[in-house]
Design an enzyme around this catalytic site. Structure first.
Site, PDB file in Angstrom:
ATOM      1  N   LYS A   1      46.332  28.028  44.985  1.00  6.22           N
ATOM      2  CA  LYS A   1      47.358  27.302  44.225  1.00  6.22           C
ATOM      3  C   LYS A   1      48.746  27.818  44.591  1.00  6.22           C
ATOM      4  O   LYS A   1      48.909  28.934  45.109  1.00  6.22           O
ATOM      5  CB  LYS A   1      47.134  27.434  42.710  1.00  6.22           C
ATOM      6  CG  LYS A   1      47.259  28.861  42.140  1.00  6.22           C
ATOM      7  CD  LYS A   1      48.679  29.312  41.848  1.00  6.22           C
ATOM      8  CE  LYS A   1      48.758  30.785  41.452  1.00  6.22           C
ATOM      9  NZ  LYS A   1      50.124  31.334  41.519  1.00  6.22           N
TER      10      LYS A   1
ATOM     11  N   ASP B   1      44.949  32.989  35.662  1.00  2.00           N
ATOM     12  CA  ASP B   1      44.947  31.824  36.563  1.00  2.00           C
ATOM     13  C   ASP B   1      43.576  31.157  36.682  1.00  2.00           C
ATOM     14  O   ASP B   1      43.461  30.077  37.265  1.00  2.00           O
ATOM     15  CB  ASP B   1      45.408  32.232  37.971  1.00  2.00           C
ATOM     16  CG  ASP B   1      46.899  32.521  38.045  1.00  2.00           C
ATOM     17  OD1 ASP B   1      47.645  32.074  37.149  1.00  2.00           O
ATOM     18  OD2 ASP B   1      47.319  33.208  38.997  1.00  2.00           O
TER      19      ASP B   1
END
Length: 282
Positions: A10, A135
């Site tokens: 990401k 995350d």
């Protein structure tokens, strides 16, 4: 019969830190975006034992690896005697701000839930993901999302356009904890405008997306590693539309209109001492 999963990295298109919590975590608001760069997990069932082998980029296969932590957590919560043989093909640079460990943990939860036939819901998996790292819940969901809280409260957005990305990871890593320790909430620079970024993404306006890129951690990491400013400048010079550091760094990314443009521009980038990759938003 085994399972093969992609674990996507990401980038953060925005990252704002709102407050420091009593437990030491920080309240954040950020727009997170999955990218094409991914690790691959191959998982086969075996009795009781959970084992891990790794190829590609060198990472530890010891107990502190998030893949093993995720597998053992799921095993414990489900009360299953099933085990797994896991192979990780590591392509995402580590300690890079790209959620390389978190995405492997998320893929492990997803894969073992299927392999072991546990039938846990997405919400149950999300609660486990939160225990593994800030995350991990986003990596479980993927796509484009606003993350709040410590990162676990997600608002899914429309998929972003497949803008091209050039990723530059210097040879050094960065400690997320150290970066947050160096952050002074009263002295933040440019603060992200989440609504404006959401609008720019919805309108597929690369120029406006570039203008709204903002990460309050960037100034802290740049003080620790001034070389990152040079990397940002080089990315601008070769033609990237917008440039930002991802997460707590040290990876810096540049945006282009598509993956072909990223691949074209990367040829003009000096790669000395850096891991340079072309990717796109997925």
């Amino acid at each position: 019969m085994g399972i093969r999963l992609k674990a996507h990295g990401k980038i953060n298109l925005t990252l704002d830190v709102l407050d420091r919590r009593p437990d030491g975590y920080h309240e954040v608001e950020m727009i997170m975006q999955s990218i094409s760069l991914h690790d691959v997990l191959e998982i086969e069932e075996q009795s009781k034992e959970i084992s891990l082998t790794v190829s590609g980029i060198s990472v530890t296969a010891e107990e502190d690896n998030l893949v093993l932590k995720a597998a053992r957590l799921l095993q414990q919560v489900a009360g299953t005697g099933a085990g797994a043989k896991i192979h990780l093909q590591k392509n995402i640079p580590v300690a890079a701000g790209l959620a390389g460990g978190s995405t492997d943990a998320a893929a492990t939860l997803k894969g073992l839930n299927a392999l072991w036939g546990l039938g846990l819901s997405q919400e149950q998996l999300r609660q486990l993901a939160t225990q593994l790292g800030a995350d991990v819940p986003f990596c479980l969901a993927g796509g484009t999302a606003i993350a709040r809280g410590i990162g676990e409260k997600l608002t899914t957005l429309e998929p972003a356009p497949p803008f091209g990305i050039i990723l530059v990871k210097p040879s050094f890593g960065v400690s997320t904890a150290e970066v947050y320790q160096g952050l002074r909430l009263e002295h933040l620079g440019k603060r992200p405008n989440t609504e404006a970024m959401v609008k720019a993404l919805k309108e597929r306006d690369l120029g406006q997306v570039a203008r709204e890129l903002a990460n309050v951690l960037e100034s802290v990491t740049l003080r620790m590693h001034p070389k990152l400013e040079q990397i940002k400048e080089i990315l601008r010079q070769i033609g990237c539309t917008g440039v930002l550091m991802s997460g707590s760094g040290p990876t810096v990314f540049g945006l282009t209109e598509n993956r072909e443009k990223a691949a074209e521009l990367i040829s003009g980038l000096p790669q000395a001492g850096c891991h340079v990759l072309a990717a796109w938003m997925v």
